[in-house]
Design an enzyme around this catalytic site. Sequence first.
Site, PDB file in Angstrom:
ATOM      1  N   GLU A  33       0.824  -1.208   0.000  1.00 28.73           N
ATOM      2  CA  GLU A  33       0.000   0.000   0.000  1.00 28.73           C
ATOM      3  C   GLU A  33       0.859   1.259   0.000  1.00 28.73           C
ATOM      4  O   GLU A  33       0.694   2.153   0.831  1.00 28.73           O
ATOM      5  CB  GLU A  33      -0.985  -0.026   1.186  1.00 28.73           C
ATOM      6  CG  GLU A  33      -1.896  -1.252   1.130  1.00 28.73           C
ATOM      7  CD  GLU A  33      -2.975  -1.300   2.206  1.00 28.73           C
ATOM      8  OE1 GLU A  33      -2.756  -0.772   3.307  1.00 28.73           O
ATOM      9  OE2 GLU A  33      -4.044  -1.886   1.923  1.00 28.73           O
ATOM     10  N   ASP A  89      -8.459  -9.355   3.620  1.00 27.48           N
ATOM     11  CA  ASP A  89      -8.252  -8.332   4.640  1.00 27.48           C
ATOM     12  C   ASP A  89      -9.351  -8.344   5.695  1.00 27.48           C
ATOM     13  O   ASP A  89     -10.208  -7.471   5.686  1.00 27.48           O
ATOM     14  CB  ASP A  89      -8.188  -6.953   3.954  1.00 27.48           C
ATOM     15  CG  ASP A  89      -7.604  -5.889   4.872  1.00 27.48           C
ATOM     16  OD1 ASP A  89      -7.048  -6.251   5.917  1.00 27.48           O
ATOM     17  OD2 ASP A  89      -7.726  -4.703   4.533  1.00 27.48           O
ATOM     18  N   GLU A 110     -12.550  -3.304  12.059  1.00 26.31           N
ATOM     19  CA  GLU A 110     -12.563  -2.467  10.856  1.00 26.31           C
ATOM     20  C   GLU A 110     -13.721  -2.801   9.914  1.00 26.31           C
ATOM     21  O   GLU A 110     -14.479  -1.925   9.517  1.00 26.31           O
ATOM     22  CB  GLU A 110     -11.226  -2.604  10.124  1.00 26.31           C
ATOM     23  CG  GLU A 110     -11.196  -1.874   8.789  1.00 26.31           C
ATOM     24  CD  GLU A 110      -9.832  -1.928   8.104  1.00 26.31           C
ATOM     25  OE1 GLU A 110      -8.883  -2.516   8.655  1.00 26.31           O
ATOM     26  OE2 GLU A 110      -9.733  -1.359   7.003  1.00 26.31           O
TER      27      GLU A 110
HETATM   28  O1  GCW Z   1      -6.717  -3.033   4.753  1.00 23.55           O
HETATM   29  C1  GCW Z   1      -5.841  -2.312   5.342  1.00 23.55           C
HETATM   30  C2  GCW Z   1      -6.433  -1.322   6.276  1.00 23.55           C
HETATM   31  C3  GCW Z   1      -5.357  -0.307   6.491  1.00 23.55           C
HETATM   32  C4  GCW Z   1      -4.161  -1.025   7.117  1.00 23.55           C
HETATM   33  C5  GCW Z   1      -3.749  -2.193   6.218  1.00 23.55           C
HETATM   34  C6  GCW Z   1      -2.629  -3.019   6.794  1.00 23.55           C
HETATM   35  C7  GCW Z   1      -2.522  -0.146   8.573  1.00 23.55           C
HETATM   36  O2  GCW Z   1      -7.589  -0.755   5.738  1.00 23.55           O
HETATM   37  O3  GCW Z   1      -5.836   0.699   7.305  1.00 23.55           O
HETATM   38  O4  GCW Z   1      -3.087  -0.172   7.310  1.00 23.55           O
HETATM   39  O5  GCW Z   1      -4.835  -3.010   6.014  1.00 23.55           O
HETATM   40  O6  GCW Z   1      -2.916  -4.036   7.407  1.00 23.55           O
HETATM   41  O7  GCW Z   1      -1.486  -2.679   6.613  1.00 23.55           O
END
Ligand code: GCW
Length: 683
Positions: free
Chosen positions: A290, A369, A397
């Site tokens: 990311e 996720d 989340e």
């Molecule tokens: O899916 C994502 C979350 C992010 C998170 C990421 C991760 C910390 O939406 O907020 O970042 O996973 O696990 O790195």
Amino acid sequence: DVKEAYNCWLQYRKVDNDKLFQLYFKSVAAVSNSLIIQSVIQELELAFHSMYGKGPDISQQIHEQTTLILATYQDIKLADYGLNGDIFQEINDEGYVIKSSKNGDKEAILLIGKTDKGVLYATHHLLRLIQTGETLKELNILESPRNKIRMINQWDNMNGSIERGYAGKSIFYENNKITSNMERIKDYARLLSSVGVNAISINNVNVWKVETNLITNVLLPDVAKIADILRAYGIKTFLSINFASPIEIGDLTTADPLDNDVKQWWKQKVEEIYRYIPDFGGFVVKADSEHRPGPFSYNRNHADGANLLGEALQPFNGIVIWRCFVYNCMQDWRDRSTDRARAAYDHFKPLDGHFLDNVILQIKNGPMDFQVREPVSPLFGALESTNQVLEFQITQEYLGQQRDLCYLVPMWKEVLEFDTYSKGAGSTVKTIVDGSLFSSKISGIASVSNIGNDVNWTGHTLAQANLFGYGRLIWNPDLAAEEISREWIQLTFGNDETVIEQINHMLLDSWGIYENYTTPLGIGWMVNPNHHYGPNVDGYEYSRWGTYHFADRDGIGVDRTMETGTGYTGQYFSPNKEMFNSLDTCPDELLLFFHHVPYTHTLKSGETVIQHYYNSHFKGVEQVEELIARWILLEDKIDSYRFHNVLERLKMQLKNAKEWRDQVNTYFYRKSGIPDEKNRKIY
Ligand code: GCW
């Protein structure tokens, strides 16, 4: 009064039994001494004052009056109390024995740890027995944690915000500084250690500009203060680091893991950190994920990146926890060959055996996720020669953000019990992460925390059960979800049978309820982009994150089969591979994760997919109404703050559930043109 909300499961409710106090707790001998034993004594004082209205006499020597003995096993003559030293060979460094014995002609309880940490955990075990009203007679308990690493990941930023936090602001940081409120951190350490957590990373895995400085001499003195507090509760401090640190806070022009200056830079950096925190745990790293920097920029792989840090940490026995959440987040929705679910395996499987032995890969429980239901990541079992920790997410989340109720222990249990078949039947995930299946040097479980500075820590008071349950489950994965929830309710709300029964029902039903009104059959997502609360069926469908449902007028689901799909099923061992790959044997609850089917496809339950969608969404809302009805029964049995906190949240949940029901049902009715068999209201 908010005391009950704040104290979570450490209520130390009044026990009207002076006899018990006289018999067992009047006189304590703390034979061993250490920083941790000092914390134990403090906790006992606090607990006894609160439960019995008075504290014990405490001495270091055992004398005739002694009723409670705290010691590590080397500090006491075991034979005097009918104990054989051999039993301490059966338990690991954090294990303990609780035993009733004679001290002269008096009864005494012994809390004997293999080390002082064991004494701490034994003390909390005893306190739980008292609070749940268990007998204290003839105790004979042997406990040893199954997992070595039992970790919490804070996703806290130094501006005080928490990524995916739903319970207020950070307790660690405010205004880009480390907090001066060390009391709250101490209370957090008490909570965590009471359920056996022994490691914590204190900043977000997304390490932004200010946080990159946590490993500089500007902030390390303050990090050390936090580490001092946590150490007294047996918890090791870790930091998340920015892979590009040599450029951002050093004066190098590269962060290339094979560059000698970069290696030197990290070695010196690590030396510096250990000057401030001699027992520093190590680094947590999110790299090439990311948009965070990582070894890919230099055409290096994850092993190069992780080993760079591993080498620097090795002289100090520090470890690198390297996250496997690596995937292409810039996908084109037309590209059907890229599958996010495949990514972790595709990236890391080829590197098995290439990591130093103080490097641990941290793998999310599922391949996507933290959705309401995902299959277990196929990376579990595939890495035979690499240390690994499993990553769970306690913070909700995608699971209602602590407005909606969702007790997660049943889900975590399914993950831990999943048989990967990597070394034949019985190769469960729990035997991989406890290190036994592959004789791993280090392993365990980590999880994203769900706490913030809200008075009740977790926003939704019942979400405290997830933090508690996480600790208890990873200490002993064989505990049942229901044992854990009962214990939590008793500690948190007392021993009233109605309270226990109603809340227990609520907790144990809650994951299924959430699944019913959101995304059943394993498809996941359909949430509002960015903040991830509430329904938005196409919210991510045409975006770049690789999270699709592929619903069209004829059907829904992602074809991940080997013949016609992305081939993801091929990442599992047989017979899981075949089981998921075949439409006939794939379990209903994961059907749409693995297969694209027409809406009229008949499930094993006998319903069609579309009818199941309608039914479960209507049912989910009714079930939330039931949750409210159960909770209302407890109005005069629970303090007003916690009662209203939960009631308020349940009402928000009902609103959310209705929104999900109506949006999802309308969407699929319009897409498919197939009406509800029962003719219920669809907008
Ligand atoms: O899916 C994502 C979350 C992010 C998170 C990421 C991760 C910390 O939406 O907020 O970042 O996973 O696990 O790195």
